[in-house]
Motif scaffolding. Structure first.
Motif, PDB file in Angstrom:
ATOM      1  N   UNK A  18      -4.522   4.730   2.621  1.00 27.64           N
ATOM      2  CA  UNK A  18      -4.494   6.083   3.177  1.00 27.64           C
ATOM      3  C   UNK A  18      -5.805   6.862   2.877  1.00 27.64           C
ATOM      4  N   UNK A  19      -6.138   8.032   3.128  1.00 31.66           N
ATOM      5  CA  UNK A  19      -7.293   8.737   2.952  1.00 31.66           C
ATOM      6  C   UNK A  19      -7.466   9.035   1.372  1.00 31.66           C
ATOM      7  N   UNK A  20      -6.416   9.639   0.619  1.00 31.27           N
ATOM      8  CA  UNK A  20      -6.592   9.811  -0.614  1.00 31.27           C
ATOM      9  C   UNK A  20      -5.953   8.905  -1.610  1.00 31.27           C
ATOM     10  N   UNK A  21      -5.655   7.482  -1.077  1.00 30.47           N
ATOM     11  CA  UNK A  21      -5.271   6.691  -1.799  1.00 30.47           C
ATOM     12  C   UNK A  21      -6.230   5.812  -2.769  1.00 30.47           C
ATOM     13  N   UNK A  22      -5.659   5.888  -4.107  1.00 32.12           N
ATOM     14  CA  UNK A  22      -6.455   5.211  -5.119  1.00 32.12           C
ATOM     15  C   UNK A  22      -5.622   4.471  -6.232  1.00 32.12           C
ATOM     16  N   UNK A  23      -4.543   4.393  -5.797  1.00 33.82           N
ATOM     17  CA  UNK A  23      -3.419   3.826  -6.999  1.00 33.82           C
ATOM     18  C   UNK A  23      -2.661   2.714  -6.345  1.00 33.82           C
ATOM     19  N   UNK A  24      -2.517   2.456  -4.908  1.00 37.75           N
ATOM     20  CA  UNK A  24      -1.931   1.303  -4.613  1.00 37.75           C
ATOM     21  C   UNK A  24      -2.245  -0.158  -5.171  1.00 37.75           C
ATOM     22  N   UNK A  25      -1.170  -0.716  -5.182  1.00 31.28           N
ATOM     23  CA  UNK A  25      -1.536  -2.222  -5.896  1.00 31.28           C
ATOM     24  C   UNK A  25      -2.804  -2.884  -5.243  1.00 31.28           C
ATOM     25  N   UNK A  26      -3.112  -2.646  -3.687  1.00 35.94           N
ATOM     26  CA  UNK A  26      -4.259  -3.271  -3.238  1.00 35.94           C
ATOM     27  C   UNK A  26      -5.416  -2.748  -3.756  1.00 35.94           C
ATOM     28  N   UNK A  80      -3.099 -10.644   2.950  1.00 37.19           N
ATOM     29  CA  UNK A  80      -4.229  -9.971   3.352  1.00 37.19           C
ATOM     30  C   UNK A  80      -5.421  -9.791   2.178  1.00 37.19           C
ATOM     31  N   UNK A  81      -4.643  -9.431   1.066  1.00 31.30           N
ATOM     32  CA  UNK A  81      -5.835  -8.915  -0.114  1.00 31.30           C
ATOM     33  C   UNK A  81      -6.210 -10.330  -0.610  1.00 31.30           C
ATOM     34  N   UNK A  86     -10.358 -13.529  -1.868  1.00 31.86           N
ATOM     35  CA  UNK A  86     -10.851 -15.158  -2.033  1.00 31.86           C
ATOM     36  C   UNK A  86     -10.233 -15.447  -3.343  1.00 31.86           C
ATOM     37  N   UNK A  87      -9.074 -14.920  -3.813  1.00 34.93           N
ATOM     38  CA  UNK A  87      -8.718 -15.073  -5.349  1.00 34.93           C
ATOM     39  C   UNK A  87      -7.938 -16.293  -5.654  1.00 34.93           C
ATOM     40  N   UNK A  88      -6.779 -16.592  -4.602  1.00 36.27           N
ATOM     41  CA  UNK A  88      -6.018 -17.781  -4.780  1.00 36.27           C
ATOM     42  C   UNK A  88      -5.954 -18.823  -3.583  1.00 36.27           C
ATOM     43  N   UNK A  89      -5.628 -19.825  -3.895  1.00 34.95           N
ATOM     44  CA  UNK A  89      -5.165 -20.872  -2.989  1.00 34.95           C
ATOM     45  C   UNK A  89      -6.064 -20.960  -1.672  1.00 34.95           C
TER      46      UNK A  89
END
Length: 89
Positions: A18-26, A80-81, A86-89
């Motif tokens: 979202x707009x103010x999202x800074x802590x999501x796992x992604x 998606x992440x 480009x970090x896995x398999x």
């Protein structure tokens, strides 16, 4: 060596839910990946920097835990992440 403020806001904007999202796992995974890539290039010229290597290993472990959480709770977002970073398999 650290990520610049502009780069960090760009990553947060790119991976946030979202707009103010800074802590999501992604967002956390993307920021950790940027820091890991930066430190990896640092070790090419400073091979004996063991204190920073310990920090790198802790970051890799934290990213792994976040990826595991995302894989178990939101498979679509996980795929998606890892595809964008480009970090896995």
């Amino acid at each position: 060596m650290a990520i610049t403020k502009e780069k960090k806001t760009e990553i947060i904007g790119s991976f946030s839910r979202g707009e103010a999202d800074t802590g999501s796992p992604e967002v956390q995974i993307a920021l950790l990946t940027a820091r890991i890539n930066d430190l990896t290039s640092h070790f090419k010229s400073h091979a004996k920097d063991h204190a920073s290597r310990r920090g790198l290993l802790m970051m890799v472990s934290k990213r792994s835990s976040l990826l595991k959480y995302l894989r178990l709770h939101n498979r679509k977002s996980y795929l998606e992440v890892i595809g964008r970073l480009g970090i896995r398999k």
